[in-house]
Motif scaffolding. Structure first.
Motif, PDB file in Angstrom:
ATOM      1  N   LEU A  61      15.884  21.442  -9.937  1.00  0.00           N
ATOM      2  CA  LEU A  61      15.056  21.105  -8.785  1.00  0.00           C
ATOM      3  C   LEU A  61      14.710  19.616  -8.773  1.00  0.00           C
ATOM      4  O   LEU A  61      14.762  18.960  -7.719  1.00  0.00           O
ATOM      5  CB  LEU A  61      13.778  21.943  -8.800  1.00  0.00           C
ATOM      6  CG  LEU A  61      12.793  21.689  -7.656  1.00  0.00           C
ATOM      7  CD1 LEU A  61      13.455  21.984  -6.318  1.00  0.00           C
ATOM      8  CD2 LEU A  61      11.536  22.529  -7.828  1.00  0.00           C
ATOM      9  N   ILE A  62      14.383  19.067  -9.940  1.00  0.00           N
ATOM     10  CA  ILE A  62      14.095  17.631 -10.012  1.00  0.00           C
ATOM     11  C   ILE A  62      15.335  16.817  -9.662  1.00  0.00           C
ATOM     12  O   ILE A  62      15.259  15.817  -8.941  1.00  0.00           O
ATOM     13  CB  ILE A  62      13.577  17.263 -11.419  1.00  0.00           C
ATOM     14  CG1 ILE A  62      12.317  18.060 -11.760  1.00  0.00           C
ATOM     15  CG2 ILE A  62      13.286  15.776 -11.512  1.00  0.00           C
ATOM     16  CD1 ILE A  62      11.800  17.812 -13.164  1.00  0.00           C
ATOM     17  N   ASP A  88      12.258  16.278 -18.588  1.00  0.00           N
ATOM     18  CA  ASP A  88      12.862  17.558 -18.931  1.00  0.00           C
ATOM     19  C   ASP A  88      12.650  17.930 -20.394  1.00  0.00           C
ATOM     20  O   ASP A  88      12.877  19.072 -20.781  1.00  0.00           O
ATOM     21  CB  ASP A  88      14.361  17.521 -18.632  1.00  0.00           C
ATOM     22  CG  ASP A  88      14.980  18.910 -18.692  1.00  0.00           C
ATOM     23  OD1 ASP A  88      14.392  19.841 -18.112  1.00  0.00           O
ATOM     24  OD2 ASP A  88      16.038  19.059 -19.322  1.00  0.00           O
ATOM     25  N   ARG A 129      15.886  16.860  -5.936  1.00  0.00           N
ATOM     26  CA  ARG A 129      14.951  15.965  -5.246  1.00  0.00           C
ATOM     27  C   ARG A 129      15.370  14.506  -5.410  1.00  0.00           C
ATOM     28  O   ARG A 129      15.265  13.713  -4.456  1.00  0.00           O
ATOM     29  CB  ARG A 129      13.549  16.186  -5.810  1.00  0.00           C
ATOM     30  CG  ARG A 129      12.475  15.313  -5.167  1.00  0.00           C
ATOM     31  CD  ARG A 129      12.312  15.653  -3.706  1.00  0.00           C
ATOM     32  NE  ARG A 129      11.892  17.028  -3.513  1.00  0.00           N
ATOM     33  CZ  ARG A 129      10.614  17.421  -3.538  1.00  0.00           C
ATOM     34  NH1 ARG A 129       9.646  16.528  -3.735  1.00  0.00           N
ATOM     35  NH2 ARG A 129      10.304  18.682  -3.360  1.00  0.00           N
ATOM     36  N   ARG A 140       6.702  13.606  -8.733  1.00  0.00           N
ATOM     37  CA  ARG A 140       5.930  14.560  -7.923  1.00  0.00           C
ATOM     38  C   ARG A 140       6.289  16.006  -8.244  1.00  0.00           C
ATOM     39  O   ARG A 140       5.474  16.909  -8.057  1.00  0.00           O
ATOM     40  CB  ARG A 140       6.154  14.291  -6.437  1.00  0.00           C
ATOM     41  CG  ARG A 140       5.392  13.097  -5.896  1.00  0.00           C
ATOM     42  CD  ARG A 140       5.367  13.093  -4.371  1.00  0.00           C
ATOM     43  NE  ARG A 140       4.561  12.004  -3.857  1.00  0.00           N
ATOM     44  CZ  ARG A 140       5.030  10.864  -3.403  1.00  0.00           C
ATOM     45  NH1 ARG A 140       6.335  10.662  -3.399  1.00  0.00           N
ATOM     46  NH2 ARG A 140       4.222   9.928  -2.951  1.00  0.00           N
ATOM     47  N   VAL A 141       7.510  16.251  -8.702  1.00  0.00           N
ATOM     48  CA  VAL A 141       7.923  17.618  -9.017  1.00  0.00           C
ATOM     49  C   VAL A 141       8.099  17.799 -10.526  1.00  0.00           C
ATOM     50  O   VAL A 141       8.879  18.642 -10.968  1.00  0.00           O
ATOM     51  CB  VAL A 141       9.229  17.974  -8.275  1.00  0.00           C
ATOM     52  CG1 VAL A 141       9.000  18.062  -6.795  1.00  0.00           C
ATOM     53  CG2 VAL A 141      10.337  16.965  -8.575  1.00  0.00           C
ATOM     54  N   ARG A 142       7.392  17.007 -11.310  1.00  0.00           N
ATOM     55  CA  ARG A 142       7.469  17.165 -12.757  1.00  0.00           C
ATOM     56  C   ARG A 142       6.922  18.548 -13.141  1.00  0.00           C
ATOM     57  O   ARG A 142       6.032  19.086 -12.497  1.00  0.00           O
ATOM     58  CB  ARG A 142       6.679  16.065 -13.456  1.00  0.00           C
ATOM     59  CG  ARG A 142       5.193  16.088 -13.191  1.00  0.00           C
ATOM     60  CD  ARG A 142       4.547  14.827 -13.748  1.00  0.00           C
ATOM     61  NE  ARG A 142       3.109  14.809 -13.553  1.00  0.00           N
ATOM     62  CZ  ARG A 142       2.493  14.445 -12.447  1.00  0.00           C
ATOM     63  NH1 ARG A 142       3.220  14.070 -11.393  1.00  0.00           N
ATOM     64  NH2 ARG A 142       1.174  14.460 -12.365  1.00  0.00           N
ATOM     65  N   GLY A 143       7.497  19.078 -14.183  1.00  0.00           N
ATOM     66  CA  GLY A 143       7.132  20.424 -14.584  1.00  0.00           C
ATOM     67  C   GLY A 143       7.990  21.490 -13.956  1.00  0.00           C
ATOM     68  O   GLY A 143       7.935  22.652 -14.358  1.00  0.00           O
ATOM     69  N   LYS A 144       8.801  21.121 -12.952  1.00  0.00           N
ATOM     70  CA  LYS A 144       9.714  22.062 -12.320  1.00  0.00           C
ATOM     71  C   LYS A 144      11.022  22.113 -13.108  1.00  0.00           C
ATOM     72  O   LYS A 144      11.257  21.287 -13.998  1.00  0.00           O
ATOM     73  CB  LYS A 144       9.985  21.650 -10.874  1.00  0.00           C
ATOM     74  CG  LYS A 144       8.742  21.539 -10.009  1.00  0.00           C
ATOM     75  CD  LYS A 144       8.107  22.890  -9.771  1.00  0.00           C
ATOM     76  CE  LYS A 144       6.909  22.769  -8.839  1.00  0.00           C
ATOM     77  NZ  LYS A 144       6.275  24.086  -8.582  1.00  0.00           N
ATOM     78  N   PRO A 145      11.899  23.076 -12.800  1.00  0.00           N
ATOM     79  CA  PRO A 145      13.200  23.118 -13.485  1.00  0.00           C
ATOM     80  C   PRO A 145      14.005  21.844 -13.259  1.00  0.00           C
ATOM     81  O   PRO A 145      13.830  21.140 -12.256  1.00  0.00           O
ATOM     82  CB  PRO A 145      13.887  24.341 -12.859  1.00  0.00           C
ATOM     83  CG  PRO A 145      12.772  25.194 -12.377  1.00  0.00           C
ATOM     84  CD  PRO A 145      11.687  24.251 -11.949  1.00  0.00           C
ATOM     85  N   ARG A 146      14.875  21.567 -14.199  1.00  0.00           N
ATOM     86  CA  ARG A 146      15.668  20.329 -14.150  1.00  0.00           C
ATOM     87  C   ARG A 146      16.510  20.254 -12.878  1.00  0.00           C
ATOM     88  O   ARG A 146      16.634  19.185 -12.285  1.00  0.00           O
ATOM     89  CB  ARG A 146      16.569  20.255 -15.389  1.00  0.00           C
ATOM     90  CG  ARG A 146      17.419  18.983 -15.450  1.00  0.00           C
ATOM     91  CD  ARG A 146      18.353  19.006 -16.639  1.00  0.00           C
ATOM     92  NE  ARG A 146      19.156  17.808 -16.688  1.00  0.00           N
ATOM     93  CZ  ARG A 146      18.846  16.707 -17.352  1.00  0.00           C
ATOM     94  NH1 ARG A 146      17.712  16.657 -18.033  1.00  0.00           N
ATOM     95  NH2 ARG A 146      19.641  15.661 -17.352  1.00  0.00           N
TER      96      ARG A 146
END
Length: 236
Positions: free
Chosen positions: A87-88, A198, A91, A79-85
């Protein structure tokens, strides 16, 4: 057997109730913590393929999260793909704590039963002995065999409490160990998916189309552009 249980007196009632509750928890946890239900085979590899092919729409992610605890963990990362590592990863850690807590549901109750069942048995034994000695004080010692039988009946509560507590404690430790093993496996799958999310492939280079090149060639001059200096006429 029924006569023996009746001989234990009223403290046998809570012991029997706790034994029924412990049995229900053990059967429910055996069914819920099946390996196929917690860690579906090849699910991690499948999700990595989907993420690589960008085939994860919201409905697909919701179905993945509702399928299993591992699916819920992987869906949180997708769901948070594309965010900084970082942050993933954060989560994943938050979702992992909730998933492990949900897998350990009812185990605290099972551990409490393993703790209080011997105490309930000891309470029944003490109450039985007190009742027997009061009867001796009123009616005298009488037949020693009857006193031995009364002591044996009083010890029934302690024996029953131990019979309930020992399996409850064993299964409590067993389920805790199984959950720890599942947590390690889910952490490994989450790390693989994190590496996949990532390190996406390099985006293709953008080349101008022939239409764009032609429009750039025939583009009108800007109004504020200075006219080019005309070459001086050659001297004859």
């Amino acid at each position: 057997m029924f006569d023996i249980l009746i001989a234990g007196g009223w403290p046998m009632l809570p012991i029997l109730l706790t034994s029924a509750l412990a049995l229900a928890i053990i059967l429910e946890r055996f069914w819920t913590l099946r390996r196929g239900a917690v860690l579906p085979p090849d699910l991690g590899a499948q999700v990595r393929v989907w993420a690589r092919a960008s085939k994860l729409d919201p409905a697909h992610i919701d179905a993945l999260a509702a399928g299993s605890p591992l699916g819920q963990l992987l869906a949180a990362a997708v769901r948070v793909r594309g965010k900084p590592r970082e942050l993933i990863k954060e989560r994943l850690e938050d979702t992992g704590r909730h998933v492990v807590h949900r897998m350990g549901r009812y185990l605290n109750t099972l551990g409490t039963i393993a703790l209080i069942a011997p105490l309930l048995g000891l309470l029944g034994t003490v109450i039985g002995l007190i009742r027997m000695f009061l009867a001796v004080m009123v009616h005298g010692a009488g037949d020693p065999t009857k006193m031995a039988g009364g002591i044996g009946e009083a010890l029934i509560c302690t024996a029953t409490g131990l019979v309930v507590a020992i399996p409850a404690y064993v299964f409590h430790r067993y389920f805790r160990s199984r959950i720890d093993g599942y947590a390690v496996s889910m952490e490994q799958e989450a790390a693989r998916l994190l590496d996949e999310l990532d390190s996406p492939g390099a985006p293709p280079a953008v080349t101008p189309s022939p239409t764009a090149a032609a429009s750039a060639t025939h583009a009108p001059a800007r109004p504020d552009a200075r006219p080019r200096a005309m070459p001086a006429p050659a001297e004859r």
